[in-house]
Design a protein around this motif. Structure first.
Motif, PDB file in Angstrom:
ATOM      1  N   PHE A 169       0.776  -1.160   0.014  1.00 42.03           N
ATOM      2  CA  PHE A 169       0.115   0.092   0.110  1.00 42.03           C
ATOM      3  C   PHE A 169       0.818   1.313  -0.006  1.00 42.03           C
ATOM      4  O   PHE A 169       0.459   2.276   0.264  1.00 42.03           O
ATOM      5  CB  PHE A 169      -0.985   0.000   1.104  1.00 42.03           C
ATOM      6  CG  PHE A 169      -1.705  -1.209   1.296  1.00 42.03           C
ATOM      7  CD1 PHE A 169      -3.050  -1.487   0.417  1.00 42.03           C
ATOM      8  CD2 PHE A 169      -1.401  -2.503   1.968  1.00 42.03           C
ATOM      9  CE1 PHE A 169      -3.760  -2.549   0.468  1.00 42.03           C
ATOM     10  CE2 PHE A 169      -2.136  -3.627   1.955  1.00 42.03           C
ATOM     11  CZ  PHE A 169      -3.392  -3.786   1.177  1.00 42.03           C
ATOM     12  N   ASN A 171       2.242   4.338  -1.218  1.00 44.52           N
ATOM     13  CA  ASN A 171       1.927   5.512  -2.147  1.00 44.52           C
ATOM     14  C   ASN A 171       0.622   5.273  -3.006  1.00 44.52           C
ATOM     15  O   ASN A 171       0.503   5.585  -4.034  1.00 44.52           O
ATOM     16  CB  ASN A 171       2.975   5.628  -2.958  1.00 44.52           C
ATOM     17  CG  ASN A 171       2.832   7.207  -3.467  1.00 44.52           C
ATOM     18  OD1 ASN A 171       2.087   8.036  -3.200  1.00 44.52           O
ATOM     19  ND2 ASN A 171       3.621   7.400  -4.861  1.00 44.52           N
ATOM     20  N   ASP A 172      -0.100   4.217  -2.243  1.00 40.45           N
ATOM     21  CA  ASP A 172      -1.413   3.661  -2.935  1.00 40.45           C
ATOM     22  C   ASP A 172      -2.582   3.256  -1.910  1.00 40.45           C
ATOM     23  O   ASP A 172      -3.289   2.572  -1.955  1.00 40.45           O
ATOM     24  CB  ASP A 172      -1.024   2.398  -3.584  1.00 40.45           C
ATOM     25  CG  ASP A 172      -2.194   1.999  -4.577  1.00 40.45           C
ATOM     26  OD1 ASP A 172      -3.044   2.442  -4.983  1.00 40.45           O
ATOM     27  OD2 ASP A 172      -2.266   0.675  -4.891  1.00 40.45           O
ATOM     28  N   LEU A 173      -2.738   4.539  -1.030  1.00 40.55           N
ATOM     29  CA  LEU A 173      -3.706   4.312   0.104  1.00 40.55           C
ATOM     30  C   LEU A 173      -4.250   5.794   0.339  1.00 40.55           C
ATOM     31  O   LEU A 173      -3.331   6.492   0.747  1.00 40.55           O
ATOM     32  CB  LEU A 173      -3.223   3.812   1.211  1.00 40.55           C
ATOM     33  CG  LEU A 173      -4.106   3.480   2.366  1.00 40.55           C
ATOM     34  CD1 LEU A 173      -5.382   2.485   2.048  1.00 40.55           C
ATOM     35  CD2 LEU A 173      -3.231   2.799   3.532  1.00 40.55           C
ATOM     36  N   SER A 174      -5.665   5.933   0.401  1.00 39.43           N
ATOM     37  CA  SER A 174      -6.203   7.065   0.635  1.00 39.43           C
ATOM     38  C   SER A 174      -6.937   7.173   1.804  1.00 39.43           C
ATOM     39  O   SER A 174      -7.175   6.130   2.386  1.00 39.43           O
ATOM     40  CB  SER A 174      -7.176   7.549  -0.467  1.00 39.43           C
ATOM     41  OG  SER A 174      -6.584   7.758  -1.809  1.00 39.43           O
ATOM     42  N   LEU A 196     -10.802   8.605  -2.733  1.00 38.88           N
ATOM     43  CA  LEU A 196     -10.042   7.540  -3.323  1.00 38.88           C
ATOM     44  C   LEU A 196      -8.779   7.876  -4.483  1.00 38.88           C
ATOM     45  O   LEU A 196      -7.688   7.647  -4.499  1.00 38.88           O
ATOM     46  CB  LEU A 196     -10.852   6.380  -3.980  1.00 38.88           C
ATOM     47  CG  LEU A 196     -10.109   5.404  -4.613  1.00 38.88           C
ATOM     48  CD1 LEU A 196      -9.520   4.411  -3.653  1.00 38.88           C
ATOM     49  CD2 LEU A 196     -10.945   4.392  -5.462  1.00 38.88           C
ATOM     50  N   LYS A 199      -5.729   7.587  -9.086  1.00 47.76           N
ATOM     51  CA  LYS A 199      -5.085   6.211  -8.933  1.00 47.76           C
ATOM     52  C   LYS A 199      -5.090   5.282  -8.130  1.00 47.76           C
ATOM     53  O   LYS A 199      -4.815   4.049  -8.171  1.00 47.76           O
ATOM     54  CB  LYS A 199      -3.550   6.889  -9.269  1.00 47.76           C
ATOM     55  CG  LYS A 199      -3.379   7.637 -10.606  1.00 47.76           C
ATOM     56  CD  LYS A 199      -2.172   7.948 -10.703  1.00 47.76           C
ATOM     57  CE  LYS A 199      -1.905   8.983 -12.202  1.00 47.76           C
ATOM     58  NZ  LYS A 199      -0.223   9.197 -12.182  1.00 47.76           N
ATOM     59  N   ASN A 200      -5.339   5.767  -6.739  1.00 52.52           N
ATOM     60  CA  ASN A 200      -4.999   4.642  -5.450  1.00 52.52           C
ATOM     61  C   ASN A 200      -5.931   3.765  -5.631  1.00 52.52           C
ATOM     62  O   ASN A 200      -7.137   3.901  -6.273  1.00 52.52           O
ATOM     63  CB  ASN A 200      -5.145   5.778  -4.265  1.00 52.52           C
ATOM     64  CG  ASN A 200      -4.214   6.358  -3.973  1.00 52.52           C
ATOM     65  OD1 ASN A 200      -3.112   6.136  -4.673  1.00 52.52           O
ATOM     66  ND2 ASN A 200      -4.106   6.958  -2.911  1.00 52.52           N
ATOM     67  N   SER A 202      -6.763   1.742  -2.842  1.00 48.85           N
ATOM     68  CA  SER A 202      -7.506   1.535  -1.228  1.00 48.85           C
ATOM     69  C   SER A 202      -7.803   2.705  -0.718  1.00 48.85           C
ATOM     70  O   SER A 202      -7.112   3.795  -1.080  1.00 48.85           O
ATOM     71  CB  SER A 202      -6.601   0.547  -0.756  1.00 48.85           C
ATOM     72  OG  SER A 202      -6.024  -0.711  -1.277  1.00 48.85           O
ATOM     73  N   VAL A 203      -8.716   2.789   0.084  1.00 47.79           N
ATOM     74  CA  VAL A 203      -9.077   3.766   0.997  1.00 47.79           C
ATOM     75  C   VAL A 203      -9.614   3.386   2.373  1.00 47.79           C
ATOM     76  O   VAL A 203     -10.110   2.563   2.375  1.00 47.79           O
ATOM     77  CB  VAL A 203     -10.140   4.676   0.393  1.00 47.79           C
ATOM     78  CG1 VAL A 203     -11.474   3.909   0.077  1.00 47.79           C
ATOM     79  CG2 VAL A 203     -10.397   6.045   1.149  1.00 47.79           C
ATOM     80  N   THR A 212     -11.422  -1.553  -0.910  1.00 46.53           N
ATOM     81  CA  THR A 212     -10.246  -1.742  -2.000  1.00 46.53           C
ATOM     82  C   THR A 212     -10.862  -1.896  -3.219  1.00 46.53           C
ATOM     83  O   THR A 212     -12.023  -2.456  -3.538  1.00 46.53           O
ATOM     84  CB  THR A 212      -9.510  -2.976  -1.531  1.00 46.53           C
ATOM     85  OG1 THR A 212     -10.315  -4.207  -1.561  1.00 46.53           O
ATOM     86  CG2 THR A 212      -8.720  -2.782  -0.220  1.00 46.53           C
ATOM     87  N   LYS A 259       6.549  -2.781  -3.358  1.00 49.39           N
ATOM     88  CA  LYS A 259       5.440  -2.132  -3.832  1.00 49.39           C
ATOM     89  C   LYS A 259       5.330  -2.481  -5.490  1.00 49.39           C
ATOM     90  O   LYS A 259       4.587  -3.002  -5.914  1.00 49.39           O
ATOM     91  CB  LYS A 259       4.953  -0.718  -3.653  1.00 49.39           C
ATOM     92  CG  LYS A 259       3.800  -0.175  -4.421  1.00 49.39           C
ATOM     93  CD  LYS A 259       2.532  -0.965  -4.322  1.00 49.39           C
ATOM     94  CE  LYS A 259       1.614  -0.370  -4.955  1.00 49.39           C
ATOM     95  NZ  LYS A 259       0.065  -0.840  -4.837  1.00 49.39           N
TER      96      LYS A 259
END
Length: 289
Positions: A169, A171-174, A196, A199-200, A202-203, A212, A259
């Motif tokens: 996760f 740089n890929d999680l809001s 979200l 680009k992400n 997952s939140v 997700t 990642k």
């Protein structure tokens, strides 16, 4: 008085170029290089049936893992044939009872496009309709109120890079800050989709739970399981740290490297495959009906 010597092996700095394996001499070896393969379909109706079966299987896996929470929780699947519509689980059916034939196809107005004896969770529809409209790349989304995700969500913070799985996760999680109550209005669903981002995948919904996404149900489900477990790891680490044990964090370069190598769509798809295969065996495939 006896003493104990602790020997620590220190890893070397990583190279930020990601290969399937580090040994270039093995590039032609499919046994260890071609590990992750997402099926592709030319027939969209065949893809629809396959995806519905895997969606029903995901509910069975989630039930087995204890993710069911009464009548709450939902997974959506963008229809491969009518791409402006999506499939969603029937309400209020236990995850452990969901079959492929129970899934409901709805349009963006919430109209059922298949005959069904069930209803659709209003909050679930509002969230997923907004997501699929805002993000054409999101073909599936999972939202549950799981124990560890729900507990960590009260802090309104992302997870830290504490272990390898946390790096999925990076740089890929809001974070969706604030809690607006049960999502009964379209505007709340749109705010979640906005949080979200473009680009992400997952939140964390503050004071609420986890959500997700993925290009397939398998990817979204694999990502959800990983995020729930990462939240569990975070909570355990926080409890230990509160008692004076220092946390060691994974560095930025190492987190990014991990990642790029292990937090991809194909890897997360494959992470879910053993779960799907096992539930298929345990249920004799009764969810395929």
């Amino acid at each position: 008085m006896s003493s104990t010597t602790v020997t620590r092996a220190v890893s070397q700095p990583v190279q930020l170029k990601v290969d399937n394996v580090a040994d270039k001499s093995s590039e032609k070896n499919k046994l260890i290089n071609e590990l992750w393969v997402i099926p592709e379909f030319t027939d969209k109706y065949e893809e629809r049936q396959w995806a519905k079966e895997h969606m029903a299987g995901a509910f069975r896996v989630f039930a087995k893992l204890g993710f069911n929470d009464g009548a709450g929780g939902h997974i959506s699947l963008r229809d491969p044939v009518q791409t402006d519509c999506f499939w969603i689980n029937p309400y209020p059916v236990h995850f452990g009872l969901v079959k492929a034939s129970d899934l409901i196809l709805v349009n963006e107005d919430g109209d059922a496009l298949v005959e069904t004896q069930y209803k659709v969770n209003r909050a679930g529809f509002m969230i997923h309709a907004a997501l699929h409209k805002a993000r054409p790349d999101v073909h599936a989304a999972c939202h549950m109120h799981t124990p560890h995700g729900r507990a960590w969500s009260v802090f309104g913070k992302p997870i830290e890079m504490l272990c390898q799985d946390s790096c999925y996760f990076y740089n890929d999680l809001s974070i969706y800050e604030g809690f607006g109550g049960v999502v009964l209005a379209r505007e709340e669903g749109e705010r979640i989709a906005e949080a979200l981002g473009p680009k992400n995948m997952s939140v964390i919904l503050q004071n609420h739970g986890l959500l997700t996404c993925g290009g397939t149900v398998d990817e979204a489900a694999g990502r959800f399981i990983a995020l729930e477990r990462a939240c569990q790891t975070q909570l355990l680490a926080e409890a230990a740290a509160a008692n004076g044990i220092r946390k060691t964090y994974i560095g930025e370069e190492e987190a990014m490297y991990t990642k790029e190598g292990a937090g991809t769509a194909a890897v997360l798809f494959t992470q879910f495959k053993p779960e799907y295969d096992m539930i298929l065996k345990e249920t004799n495939g009764d969810f395929l009906d």
